[in-house]
Structures are given as C-alpha cells and as structure tokens.
Design an enzyme around this catalytic site. Sequence first.
Site, PDB file in Angstrom:
ATOM      1  CG  ASP A  66      -1.680   1.185   1.636  1.00  0.00           C
ATOM      2  OD1 ASP A  66      -2.225   1.674   0.530  1.00  0.00           O
ATOM      3  OD2 ASP A  66      -1.294   1.727   2.744  1.00  0.00           O
ATOM      4  CG  ASP A  68      -1.777   7.734   0.635  1.00  0.00           C
ATOM      5  OD1 ASP A  68      -0.892   8.684   0.446  1.00  0.00           O
ATOM      6  OD2 ASP A  68      -2.526   7.307  -0.383  1.00  0.00           O
ATOM      7  CD  GLU A 110      -9.056   6.089   5.637  1.00  0.00           C
ATOM      8  OE1 GLU A 110      -9.048   7.399   5.817  1.00  0.00           O
ATOM      9  OE2 GLU A 110      -8.302   5.516   5.174  1.00  0.00           O
ATOM     10  CB  SER A 178      -2.017   3.417  -3.651  1.00  0.00           C
ATOM     11  OG  SER A 178      -2.637   4.627  -3.056  1.00  0.00           O
ATOM     12  CB  ALA A 179      -7.505   3.448  -2.034  1.00  0.00           C
ATOM     13  CE  LYS A 228      -5.549  -0.004  -1.052  1.00  0.00           C
ATOM     14  NZ  LYS A 228      -4.095   0.125  -0.377  1.00  0.00           N
ATOM     15  CG  ASP A 267      -2.077   2.452   6.236  1.00  0.00           C
ATOM     16  OD1 ASP A 267      -2.410   2.025   5.302  1.00  0.00           O
ATOM     17  OD2 ASP A 267      -2.293   3.711   6.709  1.00  0.00           O
TER      18      ASP A 267
HETATM   19  P1  TMP Z   1      -3.918   4.243   0.294  1.00  0.00           P
HETATM   20  O1  TMP Z   1      -4.719   2.966  -0.081  1.00  0.00           O
HETATM   21  O2  TMP Z   1      -2.616   4.454  -0.353  1.00  0.00           O
HETATM   22  O3  TMP Z   1      -3.516   4.075   1.879  1.00  0.00           O
HETATM   23  O4  TMP Z   1      -4.700   5.506   0.123  1.00  0.00           O
HETATM   24  C1  TMP Z   1      -5.914   5.997   0.634  1.00  0.00           C
HETATM   25  C2  TMP Z   1      -5.996   7.044   1.495  1.00  0.00           C
HETATM   26  O5  TMP Z   1      -6.254   8.248   0.799  1.00  0.00           O
HETATM   27  C3  TMP Z   1      -6.842   6.948   2.676  1.00  0.00           C
HETATM   28  O6  TMP Z   1      -6.071   7.015   3.922  1.00  0.00           O
HETATM   29  C4  TMP Z   1      -7.919   8.171   2.675  1.00  0.00           C
HETATM   30  C5  TMP Z   1      -7.038   9.379   1.783  1.00  0.00           C
HETATM   31  N1  TMP Z   1      -8.028  10.061   1.115  1.00  0.00           N
HETATM   32  C6  TMP Z   1      -7.781  11.506   1.230  1.00  0.00           C
HETATM   33  O7  TMP Z   1      -6.732  12.033   2.071  1.00  0.00           O
HETATM   34  N2  TMP Z   1      -8.481  12.575   0.527  1.00  0.00           N
HETATM   35  C7  TMP Z   1      -9.577  12.233  -0.057  1.00  0.00           C
HETATM   36  O8  TMP Z   1      -9.894  12.848  -0.864  1.00  0.00           O
HETATM   37  C8  TMP Z   1      -9.741  10.582  -0.517  1.00  0.00           C
HETATM   38  C9  TMP Z   1     -10.687  10.145  -1.277  1.00  0.00           C
HETATM   39  C10 TMP Z   1      -8.784   9.670   0.375  1.00  0.00           C
HETATM   40 MG    MG Z   2      -2.718   3.372   3.631  1.00  0.00          MG
END
Ligand code: TMP
Ligand code: MG
Length: 329
Positions: A66, A68, A110, A178-179, A228, A267
Amino acid sequence: MRPGGLCRIHHATSLASAASIALPGFPPTTFPPPAFRCFRPGTPRAGSGSMDSTTMLPPGVAVIADFDGTLTRYWIAGRRGQTSHGLLQQGNAEYDAKRQALYEYYHPLEISPTIPIEEKTKLMEEWWEKSHGLLIEGGLTYDAIKKSVSEATIALRDGVVELFELLEELGVPVLVFSAGLADIIEEVFRQKLHRSFKNIKVVSNRMVFDEEGCLVSFKGKTIHVLNKNEHALDMATPIHDKFGYPNGYNPDSVLMKQRTNVLLLGDHVGDLGMSDGLSYENRIAVGFLNNNTEMSFKSYLDAFDIVYLNDATMRGVVELVSQLCAGNQ
Ligand code: TMP
Ligand code: MG
C-alpha cells in the site's frame, strides 16, 4: 519496545501460516527466525538452472505494498504526513477547501474501528466519488500535480529506498497498490527517489487528461480503502497499456499471478485484500498501525502477521526480505 519507538510484534496464532514457508522448527519467540527461507524444500534455488536467466527473478516471490501510511510516514516533524489525495492543490481554493471538508468528515469514519464493514464501505465509496468529482469539476492540470508534490508534507519511511533497491537487486516485482492517485504517487517517486525502478508498478486510481492537459475523467473502477480486493489485478492493465503492451496482454500481471510467496505491506485491514487476485501459496502480511492504536491493536494483531507501531521505519522489512531471500543471492 525498541529504541526509536519501534515495536515489533509477531502474532503467535499466525506463526503457523508463517511456519509453512519457513524451515521447520524455528522457535516461536524469535521473528524473523535466523534461518527463515521463503522457499519450501525442493523449490529450485538461484543458480540451480531453473532461474530465469534473462531477468534473474527468484522464482515465486512478489511484494504488494500500500502507499499512504505504509510506504509513507504518518508523522513528519510533528505534522500529519499528507496522502496522495491530501497533498493535491487544484489551484482552485474553493475546491481545495471542499475536498478538505470531505477529509475532515470522512477520515474519522475511515479509521473508526466501530463502524460495521458494509456501512464503512458505502461511506468510503461516497467519499471517493465526491472527491474525484470535485477534482474534475474544479479543474486540475499535470503542472498542478508537480507543484503540489514539490510543496507537500510527504516523506517515504526511512528504509523504503533501501527496500526498493534490495528488491530490484533480487529481481522481485513490487506492486504499489493504492486507493490514492496513481499520477501523484508516480510523481512522488520521481521527486523523492530521483531514479526509476523497473520492478515497481503502481496500481491506483489513474487520471485521464485531455489535449490541453486538463483532467477529464478517471480510468476504470474506483479503488477505495475497502475494495482493493475487487478488480485487484485488472487495474494493472491500463498501466501496462500505457507502456505499450498490445491487446491487454500484460506480462507483469501474468508474472504476479505466478508468484506463490507474497509479502504484503499495509496500514489498513482492507489492505489485506490486495493479494486476493493472486493464487499465492504463502503470504506474510505486515501491518503499520498508525493511529487509534489502543482500539485497533487487537484487530491488527488478528489480521496481520507482523504489526509495527509508532510510525516505524521500513528497516525491519528490509531485514525480513534479506532473510526470506537469503538463499537466492
Ligand atoms: P492508500 O490506499 O494509499 O492508503 O490511500 C488511501 C488514503 O487516501 C486513505 O487513507 C484516505 C485518503 N484520502 C484523502 O486523504 N483524501 C481524499 O479525498 C480521499 C478520497 C482519500
Ligand atoms: Mg494506506
């Protein structure tokens, strides 16, 4: 607790699954075990003649990470590190404020350990849909992405570069799943790594720009933190299309599907779904628990094989990979 705030915990009940890919008989109290190997007896080793001589890939190992809060630090000099979504400044104050308001509303939801998963999934779908909609509506150019990344509070965890270098040396493919936003993650890598890694692919929400360089849409199905598992490897196709693979043929996806030993880094409990598209035999899941530590501790221990607290470095994972692949160098 280790010096520097690193706490490494090995979940005792998951030791059985880890032991299935370890040499038998390692003591459950030490992890990683001193002679830990990722290949079961009888699996061909480097130099045995069965290794792919063109790529020198150790057969059977893949890393899915992942981005973030996993590859990036949660805290940077006392400030919350920004996510790939969060760092983005559209150059349109009204829309930046609207997305920030969404973050303030949805992020606590979240990370809440008490909201049932179905309900939370709906909330996350809502958040991503609204956020992507605002990016298109408010306007975004690639130049704004570059500027946003250069001004962002974002840092890779110490040891991530070391990990990438080691995995490249070992020929292990890495899928950064990643999301967040693929275009931003790739720009972060460009600006922070100062070099490219051929073994690393980013699977994430990818933007489509028009001829004037303005964002017009997103490719494929939205990935949020809790889906995911769906379309996991399908999302790789547009990326490889970009690199010119014809007719949807995707050699890296095939390559990933053939991998039988997976190291997963996340994470979020939803990150465990990142490996669902792979028919792996063994998986070691490493979780970084960044917030709500007390409330989420037990669920992380249940879900992951190893849990790191206190915004730990990636050095333990580097050590783990060195030991897992020790027979292949
Ligand atoms: P990840 O899959 O890389 O952890 O990414 C997702 C993260 O992005 C999640 O912790 C929430 C964050 N996010 C924002 O900070 N701002 C936003 O507008 C959106 C949709 C998600
Ligand atoms: Mg993450």
